[in-house]
Design a protein around this motif. Sequence first.
Motif, PDB file in Angstrom:
ATOM      1  N   TYR A  55      38.317 -43.765 -35.112  1.00  0.00           N
ATOM      2  CA  TYR A  55      37.420 -43.965 -36.248  1.00  0.00           C
ATOM      3  C   TYR A  55      36.775 -42.633 -36.615  1.00  0.00           C
ATOM      4  CZ  TYR A  55      33.857 -46.320 -39.075  1.00  0.00           C
ATOM      5  OH  TYR A  55      33.063 -46.763 -40.119  1.00  0.00           O
ATOM      6  N   GLU A  56      37.506 -41.832 -37.361  1.00  0.00           N
ATOM      7  CA  GLU A  56      36.997 -40.533 -37.795  1.00  0.00           C
ATOM      8  C   GLU A  56      37.674 -40.176 -39.101  1.00  0.00           C
ATOM      9  OE1 GLU A  56      38.043 -37.433 -35.035  1.00  0.00           O
ATOM     10  OE2 GLU A  56      40.031 -38.231 -34.771  1.00  0.00           O
ATOM     11  N   GLY A  57      37.107 -39.222 -39.803  1.00  0.00           N
ATOM     12  CA  GLY A  57      37.698 -38.756 -41.042  1.00  0.00           C
ATOM     13  C   GLY A  57      37.273 -39.523 -42.266  1.00  0.00           C
ATOM     14  N   GLY A  58      36.447 -40.537 -42.062  1.00  0.00           N
ATOM     15  CA  GLY A  58      35.953 -41.313 -43.184  1.00  0.00           C
ATOM     16  C   GLY A  58      36.478 -42.733 -43.183  1.00  0.00           C
ATOM     17  N   THR A  59      35.842 -43.523 -43.985  1.00  0.00           N
ATOM     18  CA  THR A  59      36.197 -44.931 -44.106  1.00  0.00           C
ATOM     19  C   THR A  59      36.107 -45.321 -45.580  1.00  0.00           C
ATOM     20  OG1 THR A  59      35.760 -47.140 -43.201  1.00  0.00           O
ATOM     21  CG2 THR A  59      33.844 -45.773 -43.694  1.00  0.00           C
ATOM     22  N   ILE A  60      36.800 -46.342 -45.972  1.00  0.00           N
ATOM     23  CA  ILE A  60      36.794 -46.775 -47.367  1.00  0.00           C
ATOM     24  C   ILE A  60      35.432 -47.387 -47.685  1.00  0.00           C
ATOM     25  CG2 ILE A  60      37.900 -48.247 -49.086  1.00  0.00           C
ATOM     26  CD1 ILE A  60      40.446 -48.103 -47.287  1.00  0.00           C
ATOM     27  N   LYS A  61      34.894 -47.010 -48.836  1.00  0.00           N
ATOM     28  CA  LYS A  61      33.578 -47.513 -49.242  1.00  0.00           C
ATOM     29  C   LYS A  61      33.537 -49.030 -49.164  1.00  0.00           C
ATOM     30  CE  LYS A  61      32.184 -43.682 -52.086  1.00  0.00           C
ATOM     31  NZ  LYS A  61      31.775 -43.184 -53.388  1.00  0.00           N
ATOM     32  N   THR A  62      32.431 -49.544 -48.785  1.00  0.00           N
ATOM     33  CA  THR A  62      32.072 -50.965 -48.611  1.00  0.00           C
ATOM     34  C   THR A  62      32.616 -51.576 -47.336  1.00  0.00           C
ATOM     35  OG1 THR A  62      33.866 -52.130 -49.821  1.00  0.00           O
ATOM     36  CG2 THR A  62      31.976 -51.294 -51.143  1.00  0.00           C
ATOM     37  N   SER A  63      33.468 -50.844 -46.579  1.00  0.00           N
ATOM     38  CA  SER A  63      34.043 -51.469 -45.387  1.00  0.00           C
ATOM     39  C   SER A  63      33.037 -51.499 -44.235  1.00  0.00           C
ATOM     40  CB  SER A  63      35.329 -50.769 -44.955  1.00  0.00           C
ATOM     41  OG  SER A  63      35.097 -49.449 -44.551  1.00  0.00           O
ATOM     42  N   GLY A 136      45.927 -39.907 -52.424  1.00  0.00           N
ATOM     43  CA  GLY A 136      45.345 -38.841 -53.226  1.00  0.00           C
ATOM     44  C   GLY A 136      43.873 -38.979 -53.560  1.00  0.00           C
ATOM     45  N   ALA A 137      43.450 -38.106 -54.451  1.00  0.00           N
ATOM     46  CA  ALA A 137      42.032 -37.917 -54.755  1.00  0.00           C
ATOM     47  C   ALA A 137      41.336 -39.160 -55.297  1.00  0.00           C
ATOM     48  CB  ALA A 137      41.859 -36.754 -55.733  1.00  0.00           C
ATOM     49  N   ALA A 138      42.011 -39.951 -56.108  1.00  0.00           N
ATOM     50  CA  ALA A 138      41.370 -41.160 -56.638  1.00  0.00           C
ATOM     51  C   ALA A 138      40.976 -42.098 -55.505  1.00  0.00           C
ATOM     52  CB  ALA A 138      42.295 -41.878 -57.618  1.00  0.00           C
ATOM     53  N   HIS A 139      41.751 -42.075 -54.435  1.00  0.00           N
ATOM     54  CA  HIS A 139      41.477 -42.935 -53.292  1.00  0.00           C
ATOM     55  C   HIS A 139      40.450 -42.306 -52.347  1.00  0.00           C
ATOM     56  CE1 HIS A 139      45.063 -44.707 -54.974  1.00  0.00           C
ATOM     57  NE2 HIS A 139      44.779 -45.804 -54.298  1.00  0.00           N
ATOM     58  N   THR A 140      40.629 -41.034 -52.030  1.00  0.00           N
ATOM     59  CA  THR A 140      39.676 -40.400 -51.113  1.00  0.00           C
ATOM     60  C   THR A 140      38.283 -40.303 -51.733  1.00  0.00           C
ATOM     61  OG1 THR A 140      40.369 -38.168 -51.782  1.00  0.00           O
ATOM     62  CG2 THR A 140      41.437 -39.141 -49.830  1.00  0.00           C
ATOM     63  N   ALA A 141      38.194 -40.305 -53.060  1.00  0.00           N
ATOM     64  CA  ALA A 141      36.882 -40.324 -53.720  1.00  0.00           C
ATOM     65  C   ALA A 141      36.143 -41.629 -53.444  1.00  0.00           C
ATOM     66  CB  ALA A 141      37.048 -40.113 -55.229  1.00  0.00           C
ATOM     67  N   GLN A 142      36.890 -42.652 -53.048  1.00  0.00           N
ATOM     68  CA  GLN A 142      36.297 -43.957 -52.731  1.00  0.00           C
ATOM     69  C   GLN A 142      36.111 -44.126 -51.222  1.00  0.00           C
ATOM     70  OE1 GLN A 142      35.075 -46.207 -54.905  1.00  0.00           O
ATOM     71  NE2 GLN A 142      35.515 -44.673 -56.458  1.00  0.00           N
ATOM     72  N   MET A 143      35.833 -43.017 -50.550  1.00  0.00           N
ATOM     73  CA  MET A 143      35.591 -43.055 -49.105  1.00  0.00           C
ATOM     74  C   MET A 143      34.209 -42.510 -48.802  1.00  0.00           C
ATOM     75  SD  MET A 143      39.278 -41.824 -47.545  1.00  0.00           S
ATOM     76  CE  MET A 143      38.737 -41.957 -45.840  1.00  0.00           C
ATOM     77  N   ASP A 144      33.624 -43.042 -47.754  1.00  0.00           N
ATOM     78  CA  ASP A 144      32.382 -42.511 -47.209  1.00  0.00           C
ATOM     79  C   ASP A 144      32.754 -41.602 -46.042  1.00  0.00           C
ATOM     80  OD1 ASP A 144      30.599 -43.895 -48.904  1.00  0.00           O
ATOM     81  OD2 ASP A 144      30.751 -45.692 -47.657  1.00  0.00           O
ATOM     82  N   GLY A 145      32.170 -40.410 -45.992  1.00  0.00           N
ATOM     83  CA  GLY A 145      32.385 -39.497 -44.882  1.00  0.00           C
ATOM     84  C   GLY A 145      33.765 -38.901 -44.810  1.00  0.00           C
ATOM     85  N   PHE A 146      34.446 -38.759 -45.946  1.00  0.00           N
ATOM     86  CA  PHE A 146      35.802 -38.212 -45.939  1.00  0.00           C
ATOM     87  C   PHE A 146      35.791 -36.774 -45.435  1.00  0.00           C
ATOM     88  CE2 PHE A 146      39.236 -35.855 -48.172  1.00  0.00           C
ATOM     89  CZ  PHE A 146      40.305 -36.455 -47.531  1.00  0.00           C
TER      90      PHE A 146
END
Length: 158
Positions: A55-63, A136-146
């Motif tokens: 569990y590192e590198g970020g997680t998808i927002k709202t998860s 890509g970026a559209a997805h990683t932009a929707q991550m917390d702590g990326f």
Amino acid sequence: MTTNASNDTKPWHAAFPAPRTTEPGAVSREEMLELLRTATAGKDYVLVDLRRNDYEGGTIKTSINLPAQSLYPTIPALYKLFETAGVKQVIWYCGSSSGRGTRAAGWFQDYIDSQGGEVMRSVILQGGIKGWVAAGAAHTAQMDGFVAEAWQKPVQCG
């Protein structure tokens, strides 16, 4: 500290029954991106990150993070919480959603079925977090702590 070698050779999930649902439904990365933009987390869906040691590198927002290794005994309580909230789908992911994700989605769908549930469904996020980041970026932009550097090493999904 002593360890029991016989316990060390068994995978963590061997302590629990195999899910009857072995091929749960799936939500694509694009569908998940749309849910993040338009749906209400905690009502329309609950997104569950099953990673523990990786569990590192970020997680998808709202998860929410519910490590797979401790999930099985909590399924009845989770079901009751999600049912009470009117959750329509529970979306599970791990590194690739092919190990922990599929197992968790199967267990939870089995429980939904055993309760006669017809509104809620249990699915995986296709490709897991690794596929999400690779999209890509559209997805990683929707991550917390990326953290991009964390994704340079292999992600395991057991």
